[in-house]
Design a protein around this motif. Structure first.
Motif, PDB file in Angstrom:
ATOM      1  N   VAL A  84       0.957  -1.330   0.068  1.00 46.58           N
ATOM      2  CA  VAL A  84       0.073  -0.090  -0.275  1.00 46.58           C
ATOM      3  C   VAL A  84       0.920   1.285  -0.002  1.00 46.58           C
ATOM      4  O   VAL A  84       1.534   1.458   0.868  1.00 46.58           O
ATOM      5  N   LEU A  87      -1.801   5.795   1.715  1.00 42.00           N
ATOM      6  CA  LEU A  87      -3.137   5.691   2.680  1.00 42.00           C
ATOM      7  C   LEU A  87      -3.928   6.859   2.890  1.00 42.00           C
ATOM      8  O   LEU A  87      -3.256   8.161   3.088  1.00 42.00           O
ATOM      9  N   ASP A 132      -7.332   2.748   0.981  1.00 40.18           N
ATOM     10  CA  ASP A 132      -6.267   2.835  -0.156  1.00 40.18           C
ATOM     11  C   ASP A 132      -6.604   3.763  -1.253  1.00 40.18           C
ATOM     12  O   ASP A 132      -7.476   3.776  -1.642  1.00 40.18           O
ATOM     13  N   SER A 135      -1.978   1.401  -4.345  1.00 43.29           N
ATOM     14  CA  SER A 135      -1.699   0.103  -3.974  1.00 43.29           C
ATOM     15  C   SER A 135      -1.332  -0.659  -4.862  1.00 43.29           C
ATOM     16  O   SER A 135      -1.781  -0.806  -6.186  1.00 43.29           O
ATOM     17  N   THR A 157      -8.447  -5.961   4.921  1.00 45.88           N
ATOM     18  CA  THR A 157      -7.523  -5.862   3.610  1.00 45.88           C
ATOM     19  C   THR A 157      -7.833  -7.084   2.791  1.00 45.88           C
ATOM     20  O   THR A 157      -7.926  -8.211   3.286  1.00 45.88           O
TER      21      THR A 157
END
Length: 639
Positions: A84, A87, A132, A135, A157
């Motif tokens: 990722v 963020l 996200d 990513s 996730t």
């Protein structure tokens, strides 16, 4: 709030500095990394209370505590773990809305029996907030419907390349801590090797010190404290930690993802560690390539040794060996387990544990015992726990209390076996004054009969094929053998296939009793569940080739022969009005027999371990003139 914010600042500042130190300053950085490399900060400026409040108003939710506090320290984050890259901060958080329709697949179709966590997951996709921004196809989802007592929202996730269910973290803080560990794990592994330099900092040095302290704790019997420290070090990817931790896990009965990383292919440790992996491979992956699946990266010499061990495991010749006094205990214990006495075998090993010595520094315990065909089953998770709690290699510590023995006394436990278990019907001989190895010469199917290699009851039965030289009428048994107490041996068959104590019944106990005494017991307790087949219990005692006394109970009818001792009189156990499904009479008769003779049968060896087997002479006589018999055979044929 200040303390929580400072806690976030400490973690994020440490993470940022470690990330910057790990980068190759001579290589051209991607544009997104130029600022964090210059500033030494992976985050962004703080989000004001007004910005956080505006986000909450836009979403219609008050944010969970750990994410709210995080935003007050950094309004977003770069490089959350390895996959990722950006963020979300306050301006980028958005509803997920499940545009890809993932709720259809995870967790799948729900029904009234679905687990609460599956119900939560099914609804998560449509209500979650997506964090996200950039990513490797990883979704980071904050779920306002999965809330704990502290008001924290779970983070999920998922990526298409997971090949698994979404991963759940109890809070945003827990997610970020996991991503910090992932960063360390990746840097300690392939990324540092590619960069050609060691990934080292205050965090790695502290973790490595904890690994060494855990090693000493484990040798001193403080395995739980050691396991906790090692698990943390494994999560950070520290070398040595996985190899040490897996030794503890395996002795506690765990096998999933146990690889002894760094030890199985090391010549110092391979003789101890590699057979454990090979044994598990043989148990679970009989047809797959051994080296590719269980020993990736191993040298040619280790692979060759592994192939040899695999062959030895398959033909029953593998033996675990140790050093010095402990090796002598291993040999003694193996001989005890060989004849069914698993409890005494464990007592022998346990007494010798303080004298065990490691092969090299990262060897914590005699984990190789788990690969031994006879001693491996003796090391149950409870005993593995006791082994790990026992100080070894000269380390000080308290000796733990002994675990309870596995085998109940006597014979009455056979009456507690439920319908459907392989031991729910049985027959056995008890022979006085004869070692188990001598039974084939007394009651073997022919003069060439010898003991087969030790095997479980299931494996022995699957390998047993009726020989062409055995007459079709002959009720030949495949019996497991062992010791039944001081001065007694047993030959035991589970789920016998013959006509229980039928008209032509002839116990091999008569032949076994020449010059001694032999007891025959045959029980078919569940025949009463089928019309026309009453339950059967038979007990007889022979001496010098002749039956001295005995009785056979069929349903409510009892046939007694000879002067049955008062302690074994059938009317004491099987009153005429006993219901057909009641096994109290069987239990009482077995208990009385055990008390009368001082005998016992090893439940653990018969149900979980390996014993020698051999084919006995028939349990019936040949048909006489005018007597007819019928045999039924089944042949599998493809359509």
């Amino acid at each position: 709030m200040t303390d929580v914010s400072e806690d976030w600042r400490s973690l994020l500042a440490r993470w940022s500095q470690e990330w910057a130190d790990a980068q190759d300053r001579d290589a051209k950085a991607p544009p997104r990394d130029e600022e964090p490399l210059r500033t030494g900060w992976l985050g962004f400026p703080t989000a004001s209370e007004e910005r956080i409040g505006a986000l909450e108003e836009r979403l219609g939710h008050r944010l969970p505590p750990s994410y709210r506090t995080f935003l007050a320290v950094s309004d977003g984050w770069r490089h959350a773990g390895g996959f990722v890259w950006l963020l979300a901060g306050t301006g980028q958080v958005r509803p997920h809305e499940d545009a890809a329709g993932l709720s259809e697949y995870f967790p799948g179709e729900l029904d009234e029996d679905s687990a609460p966590q599956d119900v939560l997951l099914a609804g998560m996709w449509g209500r979650a907030l997506q964090l996200d921004v950039e990513s490797d196809a990883v979704h980071v989802l904050l779920d306002p419907g999965d809330v704990d007592e502290a008001g924290e929202w779970a983070v999920y996730t998922w990526a298409p390349w997971y090949g698994d269910m979404p991963r759940r973290y109890g809070s945003f803080r827990a997610f970020m801590e996991a991503m910090y560990r992932e960063f360390h794990r990746l840097q300690a592994g392939s990324r540092s090797k590619r960069a050609g330099r060691e990934f080292a900092n205050a965090t790695t040095r502290a973790l490595d010190a904890s690994v060494e302290a855990a090693r000493l704790d484990a040798l001193g019997g403080r395995y739980e404290r050691a396991a906790t420290a090692l698990a943390e070090a494994v999560a950070f990817g520290r070398p040595r930690a996985a190899g040490l931790h897996d030794q503890i896990r395996r002795l506690l009965g765990e096998t999933y993802m146990v690889s002894f990383r760094g030890l199985a292919d090391d010549p110092l440790y391979a003789p101890e560690i590699m057979p454990v992996l090979v044994a598990e491979h043989a148990r679970m992956r009989r047809g797959e390539d051994l080296a590719a699946h269980s020993l990736p990266g191993a040298s040619g010499a280790v692979r060759e040794a592994a192939d040899q061990v695999l062959e030895q495991l398959r033909d029953g010749s593998f033996r675990y060996t140790a050093e010095g006094a402990f090796d002598r205990a291993v040999e003694e214990a193996r001989e005890q387990a060989r004849w069914g006495d698993a409890d005494t075998a464990w007592h022998t090993l346990r007494a010798a544990l303080p004298e065990w010595c490691p092969r090299s520094p990262d060897h914590l315990a005699p984990v190789g015992l788990c690969a031994d065909p006879l001693l491996g089953p003796v090391i149950t998770p409870e005993r593995g726990r006791e082994l790990l709690a026992t100080p070894r290699a000269g380390r000080p510590g308290e000796v733990p209390p002994p675990t309870a023995d596995l085998d109940p006394p006597g014979l009455a436990w056979l009456a507690d076996i439920a319908l459907g278990n392989i031991l729910s019907s049985y027959r056995f001989l008890l022979v006085e004054g004869v070692e188990p190895a001598g039974l084939p010469s007394l009651i073997g199917v022919d003069e060439s009969t010898v003991l087969n290699d030790p095997a479980t009851l299931w494996d022995a039965r699957s390998r047993f094929h009726r020989s062409d030289d055995v007459p079709p009428w002959a009720d030949v048994a495949l019996t497991a053998v062992g010791r039944a107490g001081p001065g007694w041996s047993f030959a035991f068959e589970a789920a016998p296939g013959g006509n229980a104590v039928g008209p032509r019944f002839l116990s091999p106990g008569l032949a076994a009793s020449r010059g001694t005494r032999a007891v025959t017991v045959w029980s078919e307790p569940f025949r009463g569940h089928r019309p026309g087949l009453p339950q059967v219990f038979h007990l007889s005692v022979a001496e010098n080739g002749e039956e001295r006394y005995g009785f056979t109970v069929r349903g409510t009818t009892t046939d007694s022969r000879g002067p049955v001792p008062d302690a074994l009189r059938p009317d004491r156990f099987f009153p005429p009005d006993t219901p057909a499904e009641d096994r109290r009479g069987e239990r009482l008769a077995l208990d009385a027999l055990a008390s009368e003779l001082g005998v016992a049968l090893p439940r653990f060896a018969l149900t979980h371990s390996r014993l020698h087997t051999f084919r006995t002479r028939p349990w019936n006589r040949a048909p006489g003139p005018g007597e007819a018999y019928m045999t039924v055979g089944f042949v599998s044929r493809r359509p």
